[in-house]
Design a protein around this motif. Structure first.
Motif, PDB file in Angstrom:
ATOM      1  N   HIS A  24      74.007 -25.654-128.518  1.00  0.00           N
ATOM      2  CA  HIS A  24      75.365 -25.598-129.057  1.00  0.00           C
ATOM      3  C   HIS A  24      75.736 -24.160-129.353  1.00  0.00           C
ATOM      4  O   HIS A  24      74.884 -23.293-129.502  1.00  0.00           O
ATOM      5  N   ASP A  64      83.390 -33.086-128.742  1.00  0.00           N
ATOM      6  CA  ASP A  64      82.305 -32.511-127.943  1.00  0.00           C
ATOM      7  C   ASP A  64      81.138 -31.989-128.788  1.00  0.00           C
ATOM      8  O   ASP A  64      80.426 -31.082-128.380  1.00  0.00           O
ATOM      9  N   ARG A  91      79.898 -40.779-123.843  1.00  0.00           N
ATOM     10  CA  ARG A  91      80.453 -41.103-125.159  1.00  0.00           C
ATOM     11  C   ARG A  91      80.080 -42.542-125.503  1.00  0.00           C
ATOM     12  O   ARG A  91      79.728 -43.320-124.620  1.00  0.00           O
ATOM     13  N   CYS A  95      79.559 -27.119-130.949  1.00  0.00           N
ATOM     14  CA  CYS A  95      80.047 -27.758-129.733  1.00  0.00           C
ATOM     15  C   CYS A  95      79.005 -27.580-128.640  1.00  0.00           C
ATOM     16  O   CYS A  95      78.330 -26.546-128.578  1.00  0.00           O
ATOM     17  N   THR A 100      78.032 -35.507-119.568  1.00  0.00           N
ATOM     18  CA  THR A 100      77.875 -36.076-120.905  1.00  0.00           C
ATOM     19  C   THR A 100      78.372 -37.517-120.916  1.00  0.00           C
ATOM     20  O   THR A 100      78.945 -38.000-119.946  1.00  0.00           O
ATOM     21  N   VAL A 146      78.104 -37.156-126.749  1.00  0.00           N
ATOM     22  CA  VAL A 146      78.975 -36.322-127.566  1.00  0.00           C
ATOM     23  C   VAL A 146      80.042 -37.175-128.225  1.00  0.00           C
ATOM     24  O   VAL A 146      80.375 -38.260-127.743  1.00  0.00           O
TER      25      VAL A 146
END
Length: 147
Positions: A41, A111, A84, A46, A82, A107
């Protein structure tokens, strides 16, 4: 239909997150300790990239000299697939198979990394869903609950 939120607890447990400015050696120590992927990150938490065992081994196999005290952002993978919590596990499983991915960073809406979806966890959830559907179909065919 199975969604990522069914395996979110396992995903949260798998998350190893470090700042992209950390030394490559520090990240490698996490990978050596049994972690498959370190999520990196920026200073605002993020997602900025990832580093996997495979990434390091591929660089070494190409003969690249890695400076262990260099910041990990110099070698991290920046283009990252990624997922969700609301994503469909079947679609993600297909994507993981197609691209040869073992893990996907999970994420939130901003994000921020919140977990790591592992292919094994996704497959186990999909298998449980299939077994449940088979049981419901068997009960329907046998007439249970329809008297």
């Amino acid at each position: 239909m199975a969604f990522v939120h069914y395996v979110v607890e396992q995903a949260r447990e798998r998350l190893v997150m470090m700042n992209e400015a950390a030394d490559i050696l520090d990240v490698a120590r996490h990978l050596q300790a049994g972690t498959d992927m370190v999520v990196l990150h920026d200073g605002r938490d993020c997602l900025s990239g990832i580093l996997t065992k495979t990434d390091l081994v591929e660089r070494l196999a190409r003969g690249e000299h890695l400076h262990t005290h260099a910041p990990v952002f110099t070698v991290m993978r920046r283009e990252v697939v990624t997922c969700r919590e609301s994503d469909d596990l079947r679609a993600l499983w297909s994507l993981m198979q197609e691209r040869g991915l073992k893990n996907l960073p999970l994420v939130d809406g901003a994000d921020h990394p919140v977990g790591v979806l592992n292919a094994r966890d996704a497959l186990e959830c999909l298998l449980r869903e299939t077994e449940n559907e088979e049981g419901l179909l068997r009960d329907y065919i046998m007439g249970f609950g329809y008297r």
